[in-house]
Design an enzyme around this catalytic site. Structure first.
Site, short mmCIF file in Angstrom:
data_model
loop_
_atom_site.label_atom_id
_atom_site.label_comp_id
_atom_site.label_asym_id
_atom_site.label_seq_id
_atom_site.Cartn_x
_atom_site.Cartn_y
_atom_site.Cartn_z
N GLY A 282 0.84 -1.18 0.00
CA GLY A 282 0.00 0.00 0.00
C GLY A 282 0.88 1.23 0.00
O GLY A 282 2.03 1.18 0.42
N THR A 283 0.35 2.34 -0.47
CA THR A 283 1.22 3.50 -0.65
C THR A 283 0.87 4.68 0.25
O THR A 283 1.42 4.78 1.33
CB THR A 283 1.25 3.89 -2.13
OG1 THR A 283 -0.09 3.93 -2.64
CG2 THR A 283 2.03 2.89 -2.94
N THR A 284 -0.03 5.57 -0.13
CA THR A 284 -0.11 6.87 0.54
C THR A 284 -1.37 7.04 1.40
O THR A 284 -2.48 6.82 0.92
CB THR A 284 -0.04 8.00 -0.50
OG1 THR A 284 1.12 7.81 -1.31
CG2 THR A 284 0.04 9.35 0.18
#
EC number: 3.4.25.1
Length: 273
Positions: free
Chosen positions: A50-52
């Site tokens: 997952g990123t941001t």
């Protein structure tokens, strides 16, 4: 009472081994085989990440938001993953890092908070919830050393202070409180820059939701691992508001309106070449 008519026995523990309200200790004691253990080798590049995630306070609570993209190295692994979840009625958690372990940690965290409330007869304080999550991150350190880092962002409504609060963590389980806003993940730096420019004391809920979406939108322009609003596929960030009424998710129709406004602003100022 079970379906076969047999009564369920109340579990009794030796005082020396009573897990009390700690659900993780209960599972480790009676169902150790279900507790994940660390393996060998570096696994970080082999699993979706997952990123941001971004969060910011406003006059009546806190907003937490996350993009929908998960990546495996240079590849898009998933365009619709959800990374923001309710922890309980008055708190939420967003996840960055290894998606599988992160989602599993959130599920255990949710059960832990529910278990505590059932055993103690009252909900854990917001700081207590943050401390519990910090302990779970600390327990994940062996997997983090192999590349399976889990990095949550925790936010909620503190009934004792009558305000929204934001907590961040480091990989070793250190817990820190942010006074206004924060963002984590691969696009966190760009999201924080947008939040820094747009946040102000006394911001209302509508302005906070707009700024959260804008932070993810701008991060997606700079970070390939962050997914921006995608009207073509109907994919929009997960955005939630947490206030004295509890946790509630913002519907996609409102998020689409904000995305259209942001697109229009880019057209008016000219896209960066």
């Amino acid at each position: 009472m079970r379906k076969d008519g047999a009564r369920l026995a109340l579990p009794l523990f030796d005082p020396r081994h009573d897990p009390g309200p700690d659900f993780a200790a209960l599972v480790s004691r009676d169902a150790a085989r279900t507790v994940p253990t660390s393996g060998d080798g570096s696994l970080g590049a082999q699993v979706p990440h997952g990123t941001t995630i971004a969060a910011l306070r406003f006059a009546g609570g806190v907003v937490i938001a996350g993009d929908r993209r998960a990546t495996e190295g240079n590849f898009i692994a998933n365009r619709t993953i959800e990374k923001v979840f309710p922890a309980d009625r008055f708190s939420g958690v967003g996840i960055a890092g290894a998606a599988g372990p992160a989602v599993e940690m959130v599920r255990i965290f949710q059960v832990q908070l529910e278990h505590y409330e059932k055993v103690e007869g009252k909900a854990l304080s917001l700081e207590g919830k943050a401390n519990q999550l910090a302990q779970m991150i600390r327990q994940n350190l062996p997997l983090a050393m192999q590349g399976l880092v889990v990095m949550p962002l925790f936010a909620g409504w503190d009934a004792e202070r009558s305000e929204g609060r934001i907590f961040t963590f480091d990989v070793a389980g250190g817990r820190y409180e942010e006074v206004a806003y924060y963002a984590i993940g691969s696009g966190g730096r760009d999201a924080r820059a947008t939040l820094k420019l747009g946040w102000r004391p006394g911001l209302d809920e509508a302005g906070a939701v707009h700024l959260a979406v804008q932070a993810l939108y701008e991060a997606a322009q700079e970070d390939a691992a962050t997914g921006g609003p995608d009207a073509l596929r109907g994919i929009f960030p997960v955005v939630a508001v947490i206030d004295r009424e509890g946790y509630r998710r913002i519907d996609d129709a409102r998020l689409e309106e904000i995305a259209v406004e942001l697109d229009q602003a880019v057209r008016e100022r000219g896209a960066r070449r």
